[in-house]
Write an enzyme that holds these catalytic residues in place. Sequence first.
Site, PDB file in Angstrom:
ATOM      1  N   ASP A  14      46.169  -2.386  -3.649  1.00 51.17           N
ATOM      2  CA  ASP A  14      47.431  -1.656  -3.523  1.00 51.17           C
ATOM      3  C   ASP A  14      48.640  -2.495  -3.914  1.00 51.17           C
ATOM      4  O   ASP A  14      49.511  -2.035  -4.661  1.00 51.17           O
ATOM      5  CB  ASP A  14      47.618  -1.153  -2.087  1.00 51.17           C
ATOM      6  N   ARG A  94      53.497  -9.084  11.757  1.00 53.80           N
ATOM      7  CA  ARG A  94      54.510  -8.371  10.962  1.00 53.80           C
ATOM      8  C   ARG A  94      55.919  -8.928  11.087  1.00 53.80           C
ATOM      9  O   ARG A  94      56.596  -9.111  10.068  1.00 53.80           O
ATOM     10  CB  ARG A  94      54.488  -6.864  11.269  1.00 53.80           C
ATOM     11  N   ASP A 123      52.375  -0.239  10.539  1.00 46.49           N
ATOM     12  CA  ASP A 123      52.958  -1.395   9.866  1.00 46.49           C
ATOM     13  C   ASP A 123      54.211  -1.063   9.063  1.00 46.49           C
ATOM     14  O   ASP A 123      55.143  -1.858   9.003  1.00 46.49           O
ATOM     15  CB  ASP A 123      51.911  -2.067   8.981  1.00 46.49           C
ATOM     16  N   SER A 174      39.043  -0.497   5.783  1.00 48.33           N
ATOM     17  CA  SER A 174      40.358  -1.105   5.616  1.00 48.33           C
ATOM     18  C   SER A 174      40.450  -2.224   6.651  1.00 48.33           C
ATOM     19  O   SER A 174      40.249  -1.995   7.837  1.00 48.33           O
ATOM     20  CB  SER A 174      41.436  -0.058   5.849  1.00 48.33           C
TER      21      SER A 174
HETATM   22  N1  ARG Z   1      45.927  -0.574  14.337  1.00 46.54           N
HETATM   23  C1  ARG Z   1      46.386  -1.916  14.399  1.00 46.54           C
HETATM   24  C2  ARG Z   1      47.888  -1.974  14.419  1.00 46.54           C
HETATM   25  O1  ARG Z   1      48.526  -1.014  14.124  1.00 46.54           O
HETATM   26  C3  ARG Z   1      45.823  -2.809  13.347  1.00 46.54           C
HETATM   27  C4  ARG Z   1      45.887  -2.345  11.955  1.00 46.54           C
HETATM   28  C5  ARG Z   1      45.037  -3.214  11.139  1.00 46.54           C
HETATM   29  N2  ARG Z   1      44.890  -2.744   9.789  1.00 46.54           N
HETATM   30  C6  ARG Z   1      43.738  -2.414   9.266  1.00 46.54           C
HETATM   31  N3  ARG Z   1      43.714  -2.068   8.028  1.00 46.54           N
HETATM   32  N4  ARG Z   1      42.628  -2.437   9.932  1.00 46.54           N
HETATM   33  O2  ARG Z   1      48.453  -2.986  14.743  1.00 46.54           O
END
Ligand code: ARG
Length: 400
Positions: A14, A94, A123, A174
């Site tokens: 991406d 983040r 995110d 993912s």
């Molecule tokens: N759901 C978690 C969060 O919002 C982790 C996201 C991780 N990303 C992934 N592609 N698994 O913090």
Amino acid sequence: MAGKVVLAYSGGLDTSVAVRWLQEKYNLEVITLTVDIGNVPDLEAIRQKALKVGAIKALVIDAKENFIKSYVFPAVRADAVYEGQYPLSTALGRPLIVRLLVETAKKEKARMVAHGCTSKGNDQVRIDVGVAALAPELKVIAPAREWKMTREQTIKYAQAHNIPIPVTRASPYSIDENLWGRGIECGVLEDTWNEPPDDIFLWTRSLEKTPARPAYLDIGFERGIPVTLNGRKVEPVALVQKVHELAGRHGIGRIDHVENRLVGIKSREIYEAPAAVVLLKAHLALEDLVLTKEQLRFKARVATEYADLVYNGLWFTGVRQDLAAYVASTQRYVTGTIRVKLFKGNCQVVGRKSPYSLYDYSLATYDKGDVFDHSASPGFIHIWGLPVRTQARVQPEPPE
Ligand code: ARG
């Protein structure tokens, strides 16, 4: 050219497509920024790839120490776990990425920043809101939120533009990982009835393959921060990595969480967070020893609030700073050592000691040496029960 944009670049499909797309769609010069907060395979290869797909400049920053010291350890001190399960690995990374994006944009005189988040996750919120807090003058572009391409179309776009497609795209999952944890979603995991297949786990052994004997580990804390392992001082990043390895070998740290995203969706996420599970548990055990009942209760409420704020992208806010100040105050005597036993997927606290322990043997013991004033109990109970007796007399219990 319409100007410069700094793109948070992972080297994946991406964000690689985004480099080209930002050029085509907005006529921008793209500077990529890759932040290493753990488990970035080959920074130099990612840098080269960014240049190959058309970035005018490709920057990489090793932010591992910064991540552990300024984001992960404060979260340990806060006992921050989202919904009782998720140690916030991605969420804690983040704000750091935001900070570095903003700094880079200033240095490079870019008026825009970009990221690869989609429109369904947390995110995008964390990054957009974080940038708005630190540098409201910057415009944020989220190509993957705008381009409305399916996975297949994205791959076609990449092929048409000579963008190398990573072999990992064969994986139906993912995945996001850093030093504090690894989150895995999509594919068969989207059916909540499916047991996570064994091959999604990389950091934790399945129980059939864990050692037949337990491992013991002494974790030393100073003011709520883990500083020693088995009595030896260990630097923050190495400490997390060592705990990670040992706990992972014993199958500790698998989490299967149906979590409530900020955007209203329930999502099923699998985490591997061996170091987080062990360090958070040890820290809590030490707090049990040195904080009073009231401090512990109030701190647990603060922990929930703190975890929610981090999850919900509100790192750069006054309320998060206020809670952090409270947390810091609670940690002034959280110094001591916790012994954990790691065995067959379990992390068990088996020993605790602290110079500030409120556990008093002579008060607790049922053996000789007992100094508790037994004769004071009936008087205490008499007063404690006073409102109970009063109410029972005046307001009799309703019949069943
Ligand atoms: N759901 C978690 C969060 O919002 C982790 C996201 C991780 N990303 C992934 N592609 N698994 O913090």
